[in-house]
Scaffold this motif. Structure first.
Motif, PDB file in Angstrom:
ATOM      1  N   ILE A  34       0.933  -1.241  -0.161  1.00 26.14           N
ATOM      2  CA  ILE A  34      -0.077   0.011   0.013  1.00 26.14           C
ATOM      3  C   ILE A  34       0.761   1.133  -0.081  1.00 26.14           C
ATOM      4  CG2 ILE A  34      -1.726   1.397   1.209  1.00 26.14           C
ATOM      5  CD1 ILE A  34      -2.613  -1.126   2.253  1.00 26.14           C
ATOM      6  N   GLN A  88       1.363   3.984  -3.148  1.00 22.38           N
ATOM      7  CA  GLN A  88       1.213   5.435  -3.010  1.00 22.38           C
ATOM      8  C   GLN A  88       2.653   6.213  -3.451  1.00 22.38           C
ATOM      9  OE1 GLN A  88      -0.366   5.036   1.130  1.00 22.38           O
ATOM     10  NE2 GLN A  88      -2.385   5.162   0.498  1.00 22.38           N
ATOM     11  N   SER A  90      -2.121  -5.872  -3.712  1.00 18.66           N
ATOM     12  CA  SER A  90      -3.234  -5.350  -4.386  1.00 18.66           C
ATOM     13  C   SER A  90      -2.995  -3.871  -4.953  1.00 18.66           C
ATOM     14  CB  SER A  90      -4.340  -5.030  -3.520  1.00 18.66           C
ATOM     15  OG  SER A  90      -5.632  -4.726  -4.034  1.00 18.66           O
ATOM     16  N   LEU A  91      -2.751  -3.176  -4.194  1.00 21.17           N
ATOM     17  CA  LEU A  91      -2.555  -1.566  -4.822  1.00 21.17           C
ATOM     18  C   LEU A  91      -1.193  -1.428  -5.889  1.00 21.17           C
ATOM     19  CD1 LEU A  91      -3.469   0.908  -2.149  1.00 21.17           C
ATOM     20  CD2 LEU A  91      -4.796  -0.233  -3.829  1.00 21.17           C
ATOM     21  N   VAL A 145      -7.000   2.866   5.946  1.00 22.54           N
ATOM     22  CA  VAL A 145      -5.986   2.637   4.899  1.00 22.54           C
ATOM     23  C   VAL A 145      -4.474   2.451   5.497  1.00 22.54           C
ATOM     24  CG1 VAL A 145      -4.932   2.812   2.796  1.00 22.54           C
ATOM     25  CG2 VAL A 145      -7.302   3.096   3.041  1.00 22.54           C
ATOM     26  N   ALA A 186      -3.702  -0.225   7.574  1.00 20.95           N
ATOM     27  CA  ALA A 186      -3.529  -1.485   6.707  1.00 20.95           C
ATOM     28  C   ALA A 186      -2.060  -1.699   6.491  1.00 20.95           C
ATOM     29  CB  ALA A 186      -4.218  -1.357   5.125  1.00 20.95           C
ATOM     30  N   SER A 187      -1.410  -0.431   6.319  1.00 18.06           N
ATOM     31  CA  SER A 187       0.038  -0.501   5.998  1.00 18.06           C
ATOM     32  C   SER A 187       0.683  -0.868   7.583  1.00 18.06           C
ATOM     33  CB  SER A 187       0.412   0.991   5.829  1.00 18.06           C
ATOM     34  OG  SER A 187       1.742   1.222   4.985  1.00 18.06           O
ATOM     35  N   GLU A 214      -3.511  -7.795   2.760  1.00 23.98           N
ATOM     36  CA  GLU A 214      -3.725  -6.312   2.011  1.00 23.98           C
ATOM     37  C   GLU A 214      -5.303  -6.349   1.480  1.00 23.98           C
ATOM     38  OE1 GLU A 214      -0.337  -4.454  -0.043  1.00 23.98           O
ATOM     39  OE2 GLU A 214      -1.794  -3.692  -1.463  1.00 23.98           O
ATOM     40  N   GLU A 215      -5.414  -7.349   0.715  1.00 21.16           N
ATOM     41  CA  GLU A 215      -6.710  -7.307   0.034  1.00 21.16           C
ATOM     42  C   GLU A 215      -7.687  -7.379   1.085  1.00 21.16           C
ATOM     43  OE1 GLU A 215      -6.512  -7.273  -3.121  1.00 21.16           O
ATOM     44  OE2 GLU A 215      -8.796  -7.130  -3.056  1.00 21.16           O
ATOM     45  N   LEU A 273      -8.137  -3.763   2.842  1.00 18.23           N
ATOM     46  CA  LEU A 273      -8.595  -2.774   1.827  1.00 18.23           C
ATOM     47  C   LEU A 273     -10.322  -3.116   1.678  1.00 18.23           C
ATOM     48  CD1 LEU A 273      -5.819  -2.398  -0.895  1.00 18.23           C
ATOM     49  CD2 LEU A 273      -6.424  -0.680   0.886  1.00 18.23           C
ATOM     50  N   ASN A 274     -10.469  -4.274   1.186  1.00 19.61           N
ATOM     51  CA  ASN A 274     -11.870  -4.577   1.173  1.00 19.61           C
ATOM     52  C   ASN A 274     -12.896  -4.270   2.370  1.00 19.61           C
ATOM     53  OD1 ASN A 274     -12.257  -5.894  -1.173  1.00 19.61           O
ATOM     54  ND2 ASN A 274     -11.870  -8.015  -0.549  1.00 19.61           N
ATOM     55  N   GLN A 313     -12.427   0.083   2.481  1.00 21.82           N
ATOM     56  CA  GLN A 313     -12.853   0.617   1.415  1.00 21.82           C
ATOM     57  C   GLN A 313     -14.289   0.404   0.965  1.00 21.82           C
ATOM     58  OE1 GLN A 313      -9.882   0.090  -1.536  1.00 21.82           O
ATOM     59  NE2 GLN A 313      -8.751   1.989  -0.749  1.00 21.82           N
TER      60      GLN A 313
END
Lengths: 124, 135
Positions: A25, A29, A57-58, B17, B20-21, B49-50, B53-54, B57
């Protein structure tokens, strides 16, 4: 910094992008806007993933968006040097259907030059 | 000969988010303590991560919890979130099929989680999505 990104303009056709770090992520970014600029201005992009230890994903989204922008402009994109896990991610999504996956920069650049020459009717 | 003890790490994260990081950094930091190999760490982080984010978001989760349990025969991860009900085991695995300039740039997570985990099981319990993944 999670991800280091070096842009090497190899010649007037190929832009060589070397990534070093985690394409997670935070990493995505950090490089997103530079990828966006390159996809809008380059003829062909070779993204070197040899020093990318993680892709999720990102990061995939960043690569997919660049490939889509380039292809719609008549350009080409390829990646090279991916390790086993990173390549497995790319192939699972079908990224290899829209951008080539090569073992090294030389083979990727050679193929993209041939494809660009074929489209323009020039000899590579 | 007795079975080696399992090792478990659990931590709560807010539904953002940025968190998540933080979660990815946390798992990476736990990898050696849990004795995770490089391949397992890659697969776990990819799935987390998936999921994160799901949940944030799309599910608008406010809080999440991650539990990683390493045993002799593999690793089990439970991801829980208080977002809208969502069962990723029922979502179709998406893939680009054939050369095209008309493809989605996201939505490949379910296919990736299926590919990188041995199994996934879902239940909705006490207002939380709870997904257990085996690696």
């Amino acid at each position: 910094m999670r991800m280091d990104m070096k842009v090497i303009p190899a010649d007037d056709e190929i832009t060589h992008v070397v990534l070093d770090g985690r394409f997670d992520i935070q990493g995505a970014q950090e490089v997103d806007s530079r990828f966006d600029e390159l996809a809008k201005s380059s003829k062909a992009l070779v993204v070197d993933l040899a020093k990318v230890s993680f892709l999720a994903s990102l990061g995939i989204r960043t690569l997919m968006l660049s490939a889509k922008t380039l292809i719609r402009r008549g350009g080409e994109m390829a990646v090279c040097g991916a390790d086993e896990n990173v390549e497995k991610v790319l192939r699972t999504t079908g990224f290899n259907e829209v951008a080539g996956i090569y073992p090294d920069y030389e083979s990727a650049a050679r193929t993209l030059r041939e494809r660009l020459a074929a489209f323009s009717g020039k000899k590579p | 000969m007795s079975k080696p003890p399992s090792r478990t790490c659990t931590r709560d994260f807010p539904g953002t988010v940025e968190a998540a990081s933080d979660a990815e950094n946390w798992v990476a930091g736990q990898a050696s303590a849990l004795g995770l190999g490089q391949e397992a760490e890659f697969a776990i982080n990819l799935c987390l991560e998936e999921l994160f984010l799901n949940a944030v978001q799309h599910g608008h989760a406010n809080r999440t919890s991650i539990s990683v349990c390493a045993e002799a025969d593999g690793v089990t991860v439970e991801f829980a979130d208080d977002g809208e009900p969502f069962d990723p085991t029922l979502a179709p695995a998406k893939r680009i099929n054939g050369p095209t300039d008309d493809f989605d740039i996201g939505g490949y997570g379910t296919g990736l989680m299926q590919k990188f985990s041995r199994s996934m099981s879902y239940r909705r319990f006490e207002g939380m999505n709870r997904l257990v993944l085996e690696f």
